[in-house]
Design a protein around this motif. Structure first.
Motif, short mmCIF file in Angstrom:
data_model
loop_
_atom_site.label_atom_id
_atom_site.label_comp_id
_atom_site.label_asym_id
_atom_site.label_seq_id
_atom_site.Cartn_x
_atom_site.Cartn_y
_atom_site.Cartn_z
N VAL A 84 0.84 -1.20 0.00
CA VAL A 84 0.00 0.00 0.00
C VAL A 84 0.88 1.25 0.00
N ALA A 85 2.00 1.22 0.70
CA ALA A 85 2.91 2.36 0.68
C ALA A 85 3.42 2.60 -0.75
N GLN A 86 3.72 1.54 -1.48
CA GLN A 86 4.16 1.67 -2.87
C GLN A 86 3.05 2.22 -3.75
N THR A 99 -13.10 6.78 -3.22
CA THR A 99 -13.56 5.86 -2.19
C THR A 99 -13.34 4.41 -2.62
N LEU A 100 -13.61 4.13 -3.88
CA LEU A 100 -13.34 2.78 -4.40
C LEU A 100 -11.86 2.43 -4.28
N GLN A 101 -11.00 3.41 -4.58
CA GLN A 101 -9.56 3.17 -4.48
C GLN A 101 -9.13 2.95 -3.03
N GLU A 102 -9.68 3.76 -2.14
CA GLU A 102 -9.35 3.58 -0.71
C GLU A 102 -9.80 2.21 -0.23
N ARG A 103 -10.95 1.77 -0.71
CA ARG A 103 -11.46 0.44 -0.32
C ARG A 103 -10.57 -0.65 -0.91
N ALA A 104 -10.05 -0.43 -2.12
CA ALA A 104 -9.12 -1.38 -2.73
C ALA A 104 -7.85 -1.50 -1.89
N LEU A 112 -11.74 -3.83 -7.20
CA LEU A 112 -12.11 -2.47 -6.79
C LEU A 112 -11.28 -1.42 -7.52
N ALA A 113 -9.98 -1.68 -7.68
CA ALA A 113 -9.12 -0.72 -8.38
C ALA A 113 -9.53 -0.58 -9.85
N ARG A 114 -9.87 -1.69 -10.47
CA ARG A 114 -10.31 -1.63 -11.87
C ARG A 114 -11.64 -0.86 -11.98
N ARG A 115 -12.53 -1.09 -11.05
CA ARG A 115 -13.80 -0.36 -11.06
C ARG A 115 -13.56 1.13 -10.83
N ALA A 116 -12.65 1.45 -9.92
CA ALA A 116 -12.31 2.85 -9.65
C ALA A 116 -11.75 3.52 -10.90
N ALA A 148 -1.19 1.11 -9.81
CA ALA A 148 -0.18 0.58 -8.88
C ALA A 148 -0.79 -0.52 -8.03
N THR A 149 -2.06 -0.38 -7.67
CA THR A 149 -2.76 -1.44 -6.94
C THR A 149 -2.84 -2.70 -7.79
N ILE A 150 -3.23 -2.53 -9.04
CA ILE A 150 -3.34 -3.67 -9.95
C ILE A 150 -1.97 -4.32 -10.14
N GLU A 151 -0.93 -3.51 -10.25
CA GLU A 151 0.42 -4.06 -10.38
C GLU A 151 0.76 -4.93 -9.17
N GLN A 152 0.46 -4.45 -7.96
CA GLN A 152 0.75 -5.21 -6.75
C GLN A 152 -0.05 -6.51 -6.71
N THR A 153 -1.32 -6.46 -7.10
CA THR A 153 -2.13 -7.68 -7.07
C THR A 153 -1.65 -8.70 -8.09
N ARG A 154 -1.18 -8.22 -9.23
CA ARG A 154 -0.64 -9.14 -10.24
C ARG A 154 0.66 -9.77 -9.76
N LEU A 155 1.48 -8.99 -9.04
CA LEU A 155 2.71 -9.55 -8.47
C LEU A 155 2.38 -10.64 -7.46
N VAL A 156 1.38 -10.39 -6.60
CA VAL A 156 0.96 -11.39 -5.61
C VAL A 156 0.48 -12.65 -6.32
N ALA A 157 -0.20 -12.48 -7.45
CA ALA A 157 -0.74 -13.61 -8.19
C ALA A 157 0.33 -14.34 -9.00
N GLY A 158 1.54 -13.80 -9.03
CA GLY A 158 2.61 -14.44 -9.80
C GLY A 158 2.52 -14.16 -11.28
N ASP A 159 1.84 -13.08 -11.66
CA ASP A 159 1.61 -12.73 -13.06
C ASP A 159 2.55 -11.58 -13.46
N ALA A 160 3.75 -11.91 -13.91
CA ALA A 160 4.73 -10.90 -14.27
C ALA A 160 4.27 -10.04 -15.45
#
Length: 173
Positions: free
Chosen positions: A40-42, A100-105, A120-124, A140-152
């Motif tokens: 989240v800091a990133q 608000t959607l982004q904060e919720r993401a 949520l980030a995509r909807r935002a 940046a949120t989507i980037e982090q979620t893709r990293l967590v999913a192992g999707d380079a």
């Protein structure tokens, strides 16, 4: 053979067949070692400064704004479920507010729910201005979620989209 023995054999055979028929677990290997707080800091750092850039700031409902402020206090206290509840209430009032959607993401990311965070980030992004600091937070949120999913590849695509969010402010004469 006794009927008890037959029953045990039948149950054992059924269990063995069920084990063979079960779908194998798909293991993903996260491409990040970052904690949710670091992620989240990133995301927030990706927003950057707003001084020389176009940033759209819509008018907000005062009740939703109060709930957002409460959520921020809950987040500072690491009370993520309460922050999520406050933001969910704010979204009941203003369901299409991209901030608000982004904060919720981001709270979803902090809560260990990267799939929800990405949704949520995509909807935002879809509801937002598609430029500026908030746009960069979405990607940046989507980037982090893709990293967590192992999707380079998905993470790289999100990073590319993040770069497209910067638009210079209009020159004033």
């Amino acid at each position: 053979m006794t009927s008890a023995f037959r029953t045990v054999c039948l149950v054992a055979s059924a269990a063995a067949l069920a084990a063979c028929a079960a779908a194998p677990l798909i293991q993903t290997h996260s491409l990040t070692q970052a904690t949710p707080e670091q992620m989240v800091a990133q995301v927030r750092a990706a927003a950057g400064g707003e001084d020389s850039e176009l940033a759209v700031q819509p008018l907000r409902d005062p009740m939703a704004e109060d709930l957002r402020e409460n959520a921020a206090k809950f987040e500072r206290d690491k009370r993520y479920s309460e922050a999520a509840a406050a933001l969910d209430k704010a979204l009941e009032i203003a369901p299409d507010d991209p901030a608000t959607l982004q904060e919720r993401a981001e709270i979803a990311l902090l809560s260990g729910a990267p799939a929800q965070a990405e949704t949520l980030a995509r909807r935002a992004f879809e509801k937002g201005a598609k430029v500026g600091p908030l746009c960069r937070r979405h990607w940046a949120t989507i980037e982090q979620t893709r990293l967590v999913a192992g999707d380079a590849a998905g993470a790289q695509a999100a990073k590319t989209q993040l770069g497209a969010c910067k638009v210079a402010a209009l020159e004033r004469f």
